[in-house]
Design an enzyme around this catalytic site. Structure first.
Site, PDB file in Angstrom:
ATOM      1  N   ARG A  96     -26.599  -9.550  22.854  1.00  0.00           N
ATOM      2  CA  ARG A  96     -27.603  -9.630  21.787  1.00  0.00           C
ATOM      3  C   ARG A  96     -29.000  -9.914  22.341  1.00  0.00           C
ATOM      4  NH1 ARG A  96     -25.034 -13.005  18.938  1.00  0.00           N
ATOM      5  NH2 ARG A  96     -24.218 -11.631  17.327  1.00  0.00           N
ATOM      6  N   TYR A  97     -29.088 -10.741  23.367  1.00  0.00           N
ATOM      7  CA  TYR A  97     -30.366 -11.115  23.984  1.00  0.00           C
ATOM      8  C   TYR A  97     -30.457 -10.480  25.362  1.00  0.00           C
ATOM      9  CZ  TYR A  97     -30.062 -14.777  20.407  1.00  0.00           C
ATOM     10  OH  TYR A  97     -29.933 -15.465  19.223  1.00  0.00           O
ATOM     11  N   ARG A 100     -28.812 -12.565  28.615  1.00  0.00           N
ATOM     12  CA  ARG A 100     -27.521 -13.241  28.577  1.00  0.00           C
ATOM     13  C   ARG A 100     -26.529 -12.474  27.709  1.00  0.00           C
ATOM     14  NH1 ARG A 100     -31.529 -15.528  25.887  1.00  0.00           N
ATOM     15  NH2 ARG A 100     -31.295 -16.469  23.827  1.00  0.00           N
ATOM     16  N   CYS A 109      -7.499 -20.973  20.354  1.00  0.00           N
ATOM     17  CA  CYS A 109      -8.186 -22.265  20.461  1.00  0.00           C
ATOM     18  C   CYS A 109      -7.156 -23.384  20.408  1.00  0.00           C
ATOM     19  CB  CYS A 109      -9.175 -22.448  19.308  1.00  0.00           C
ATOM     20  SG  CYS A 109     -10.522 -21.252  19.271  1.00  0.00           S
ATOM     21  N   CYS A 113     -11.024 -24.539  13.521  1.00  0.00           N
ATOM     22  CA  CYS A 113     -11.959 -25.154  12.584  1.00  0.00           C
ATOM     23  C   CYS A 113     -11.981 -24.342  11.297  1.00  0.00           C
ATOM     24  CB  CYS A 113     -13.358 -25.218  13.201  1.00  0.00           C
ATOM     25  SG  CYS A 113     -13.414 -26.059  14.796  1.00  0.00           S
ATOM     26  N   CYS A 116     -14.977 -21.811  10.964  1.00  0.00           N
ATOM     27  CA  CYS A 116     -15.247 -20.959  12.119  1.00  0.00           C
ATOM     28  C   CYS A 116     -15.805 -19.599  11.713  1.00  0.00           C
ATOM     29  CB  CYS A 116     -13.970 -20.765  12.925  1.00  0.00           C
ATOM     30  SG  CYS A 116     -14.187 -19.706  14.381  1.00  0.00           S
ATOM     31  N   ARG A 118     -15.706 -17.022  13.543  1.00  0.00           N
ATOM     32  CA  ARG A 118     -14.830 -15.982  14.072  1.00  0.00           C
ATOM     33  C   ARG A 118     -13.413 -16.133  13.524  1.00  0.00           C
ATOM     34  NH1 ARG A 118     -17.347 -16.695  19.713  1.00  0.00           N
ATOM     35  NH2 ARG A 118     -19.056 -15.189  19.695  1.00  0.00           N
ATOM     36  N   ASP A 279     -22.364 -20.709   8.915  1.00  0.00           N
ATOM     37  CA  ASP A 279     -22.393 -19.250   8.805  1.00  0.00           C
ATOM     38  C   ASP A 279     -21.671 -18.786   7.546  1.00  0.00           C
ATOM     39  OD1 ASP A 279     -23.749 -18.574  11.308  1.00  0.00           O
ATOM     40  OD2 ASP A 279     -21.962 -19.380  12.289  1.00  0.00           O
ATOM     41  N   ASP A 316     -28.069 -18.564  12.543  1.00  0.00           N
ATOM     42  CA  ASP A 316     -27.720 -17.282  13.149  1.00  0.00           C
ATOM     43  C   ASP A 316     -27.883 -16.229  12.057  1.00  0.00           C
ATOM     44  OD1 ASP A 316     -26.870 -15.732  15.322  1.00  0.00           O
ATOM     45  OD2 ASP A 316     -25.406 -17.267  15.881  1.00  0.00           O
ATOM     46  N   LYS A 323     -30.373 -16.048  16.708  1.00  0.00           N
ATOM     47  CA  LYS A 323     -30.646 -17.377  16.158  1.00  0.00           C
ATOM     48  C   LYS A 323     -32.144 -17.560  15.938  1.00  0.00           C
ATOM     49  CE  LYS A 323     -26.764 -19.606  18.506  1.00  0.00           C
ATOM     50  NZ  LYS A 323     -26.342 -18.395  19.258  1.00  0.00           N
TER      51      LYS A 323
END
Length: 363
Positions: A96-97, A100, A109, A113, A116, A118, A279, A316, A323
């Site tokens: 995206r950037y 990075r 995981c 959560c 989450c 995702r 999100d 985001d 972000k």
């Protein structure tokens, strides 16, 4: 405070297990089975031991114990709320950037959560890890883009991999000359601190690149003695740490809790980095605050704690636009009328007490 047996041996993964441990009401079992059919459940013994079963609004439970409210999807919520897919040139990579990339190694995981972003992509029934060929294609992509300075290992949680496999991955990435930073995003030091062994820490240290670890926690109670010791093993090995948190209704959306969380991070040698606005993931509306609430909390934090304890409050932007900092503003420009009337038109600056000052001050 009534907590379940801290010696619980296994991770809780089924609604019936949560009911048996007093973490969910039996009357909701059928509905929770519907939640579990769509979204993964995992509550490790370390997390379960933190939950006050007598508190229906326990902030730890709100993060990890499923709720029937997750079956309610509001307008605007989406399976890929931050637009990973729009910036994924090859499997496992999000670029995206310019400087990075995210490298999504695994899709499992230690804990899942309930907020989450995702949540539609991780857990049972999903691919657990990249295939060997996809992994090599991802490395080739990174190697073929000299602008990539930082690789961020995420998923899922990269620390669910074995130390042996992580050491191989770290070496593969560090061998790419233009990659100078390898950052890992993880919940493991909080959710399963025993996994942070000396062998795991050694696996993350690699020649040719600097390793950073971003630790995710949302409530000060998560930073137990065991979690602090796990984080200390990283810090003592020379691996710098930053924090990531999500602003969550009923978890950390009050000044005292947020203050205690950020101070706890700093005490653990973890620099507060991001406080994420929730999100637009499906079924998470009951956990999101408003942006105005977040800005007010950040304004309060500015006056309450050291600059070491200040994270960036960020959104985001849906659709893959990255972000953006959305904290309160403290500086305003002179308006056009003021500029017309005076060659000495000045900025307005608000201090942490809310008082307005002009800059530069009059001589």
């Amino acid at each position: 405070m009534n907590r379940i047996d801290p010696k619980l041996a296994a991770t809780l993964r089924q609604p019936a297990e949560l009911v048996d441990c007093g973490l969910a009401p039996a009357a909701e079992l059928a509905d929770l089975e519907q939640v579990a059919a769509r979204y993964a459940i995992a509550v490790t013994p370390d997390i379960a031991a933190l939950i006050d079963t007598e508190d229906p609004n326990d902030p730890i439970a709100r993060q990890f114990v499923p709720s029937t409210l997750e079956l309610v999807q509001e307008a605007g919520e989406r399976a890929d709320p931050i637009g990973d897919d729009a910036h994924s040139p090859v499997a496992g990579i999000v670029h995206r950037y310019p400087d990075r990339v995210l490298f999504k190694l695994v899709h499992v995981c230690a804990v899942y959560c309930r907020f989450c972003f995702r949540r539609e992509m991780v857990g049972p029934g999903k691919a657990t890890a990249l295939s060997d060929s996809a992994y090599r294609d991802a490395l080739d992509y990174i190697g073929g883009h000299p602008e990539i300075w930082e690789v961020i290992l995420t998923g899922g949680d990269p620390l669910m991999l074995s130390p042996r496999r992580l050491a191989e991955i770290m070496a593969d990435i560090a061998a790419i000359d233009h990659v100078k930073i390898i950052r890992l995003h993880t919940r493991v030091p909080v959710a399963a601190p025993a996994r942070i062994s000396d062998e795991m820490v050694a696996a993350l240290r690699v020649g040719g690149a600097t390793t950073w670890v971003a630790v995710h926690a949302n409530h000060p109670r998560e930073l137990t003695a065991e979690a602090r010791a796990a984080c200390a093993r990283f810090a003592d090995a020379g691996i710098p740490l930053v924090s990531q948190s999500v602003l969550l209704r009923g978890v950390n959306d009050d000044a005292a809790t947020l203050e205690a969380l950020m101070r706890s991070f700093v005490e653990c040698r973890i620099k507060p980095y991001y406080l994420h606005h929730g999100d637009l993931a499906p079924g998470t509306a009951h956990l999101r605050t408003t942006i105005e609430q977040g800005q007010e909390l950040m304004r309060g934090l500015r006056g309450r704690v050291s600059g070491l304890c200040q994270p960036d409050y960020v959104l985001d932007i849906p659709g893959g636009h990255g972000k953006a900092p959305i904290g309160p503003h403290y500086l305003s420009h002179p308006n056009s009328r003021e500029r017309e009337l005076s060659s000495e038109a000045r900025y307005r600056v608000v201090d942490y007490c809310g008082e307005v000052h002009l800059y530069p001050p009059k001589p």
